[in-house]
Design a protein around this motif. Structure first.
Motif, short mmCIF file in Angstrom:
data_model
loop_
_atom_site.label_atom_id
_atom_site.label_comp_id
_atom_site.label_asym_id
_atom_site.label_seq_id
_atom_site.Cartn_x
_atom_site.Cartn_y
_atom_site.Cartn_z
N VAL A 117 60.19 32.06 39.13
CA VAL A 117 58.99 31.45 39.67
C VAL A 117 58.01 31.30 38.53
CG1 VAL A 117 57.08 31.73 41.28
CG2 VAL A 117 59.36 32.48 41.94
N SER A 118 57.45 30.14 38.37
CA SER A 118 56.50 29.89 37.31
C SER A 118 55.09 30.00 37.87
CB SER A 118 56.75 28.48 36.74
OG SER A 118 55.85 28.21 35.72
N TYR A 119 54.21 30.63 37.14
CA TYR A 119 52.84 30.84 37.59
C TYR A 119 51.84 30.19 36.66
CZ TYR A 119 54.89 34.36 40.61
OH TYR A 119 55.65 35.00 41.53
N LYS A 120 50.68 29.89 37.22
CA LYS A 120 49.56 29.36 36.46
C LYS A 120 48.43 30.37 36.62
CE LYS A 120 46.40 25.41 36.53
NZ LYS A 120 46.10 24.15 37.22
N TYR A 121 47.70 30.64 35.55
CA TYR A 121 46.59 31.56 35.61
C TYR A 121 45.29 30.77 35.59
CZ TYR A 121 49.96 35.21 34.88
OH TYR A 121 51.02 36.06 35.03
N ILE A 122 44.46 31.03 36.59
CA ILE A 122 43.17 30.35 36.68
C ILE A 122 42.07 31.40 36.76
CG2 ILE A 122 44.13 28.31 37.81
CD1 ILE A 122 43.06 29.42 40.46
N ALA A 123 40.84 30.99 36.47
CA ALA A 123 39.70 31.90 36.54
C ALA A 123 38.89 31.58 37.78
CB ALA A 123 38.84 31.76 35.30
N CYS A 124 38.42 32.63 38.45
CA CYS A 124 37.55 32.46 39.61
C CYS A 124 36.23 31.85 39.13
CB CYS A 124 37.29 33.80 40.28
SG CYS A 124 36.05 33.74 41.59
N PRO A 125 35.74 30.78 39.78
CA PRO A 125 34.50 30.15 39.34
C PRO A 125 33.27 31.05 39.55
CG PRO A 125 35.30 29.11 41.35
CD PRO A 125 36.34 30.08 40.91
N ASN A 126 33.37 32.05 40.41
CA ASN A 126 32.22 32.89 40.70
C ASN A 126 32.15 34.11 39.77
OD1 ASN A 126 29.93 33.75 42.14
ND2 ASN A 126 31.18 35.03 43.46
#
Length: 155
Positions: A117-126
Motif C-alpha cells: 500500500v502506498s501512502y502520501k504524507y500531508i500536513a494538517c492545515p490547522n
C-alpha cells in the motif's frame, strides 16, 4: 545419563531462547574481559553472562519439555513486541511502499496482509501534524487526530 542435550540439536533447550541465552552469555563473558579487573562493568557482564549460561544449562537438564516450550513462546512474544516497537511506523526508510502489518490486516477496512500500500504524507492545515493517507483513493475527507480539524484532500 541426566538427559543432557536430549535429542542433540532437537533438544528443547536449543530453541530461540536457548540460543539467545547461550550466545548472549558467552558474548557477555568474552566482552567482560575488555574491562579492567574489578570494575563495575566487568562484574556486571561477568555475572550476567554466567547467569545466562546457568539458565541455559538448567533448561538443557529440564525434564519438562512443555515448560521449556512455554518459556520459549513467551520469549518469542516479547521479542516480537520489541521488534514492533523499533520498526519504522511511517515507512520513511522504505522506498515509497509499505506493507500492512498483521495488526492492520485485522481491522474492518484493511486489505489482506502483505499487499503493498502506498501512502502520501500531508500536513494538517490547522496544527501542521503529519498525517498519512492512502494513495489512489481520490478525493477524501480527513480528520486530524490531534486537533480534530476536518478537511478534504486529493490523494
Amino acid at each position: 545419563m541426566f538427559g543432557f542435550g536430549r535429542g542433540g540439536m532437537g533438544s528443547p533447550a536449543f530453541d530461540e531462547l536457548g540460543k539467545t541465552l547461550a550466545v548472549g552469555g558467552a558474548g557477555a563473558l568474552l566482552f567482560s574481559k575488555a574491562f579492567a579487573y574489578g570494575t563495575a562493568a566487568r562484574v556486571v557482564l561477568s555475572l550476567g553472562g554466567t547467569a545466562a549460561l546457568v539458565c541455559f544449562a538448567l533448561r538443557m537438564l529440564s525434564k519438562d519439555p512443555a515448560r521449556t516450550a512455554g518459556q520459549n513462546t513467551r520469549f518469542l512474544a516479547l521479542l516480537t513486541g520489541v521488534k514492533e516497537f523499533f520498526r519504522d511506523p511511517k515507512g520513511h526508510f522504505r522506498k515509497g511502499k509499505t506493507t500492512r502489518t498483521e495488526k492492520a490486516a485485522h481491522t474492518a477496512h484493511a486489505e489482506p496482509a502483505g499487499e503493498p500500500v502506498s501512502y502520501k504524507y500531508i500536513a494538517c492545515p490547522n496544527c501542521a501534524k503529519s498525517l498519512r493517507v492512502p494513495r489512489g483513493k481520490g478525493h477524501i475527507r480527513v480528520t486530524c487526530p490531534q486537533c480534530g480539524e476536518r478537511f478534504e484532500t486529493e490523494c
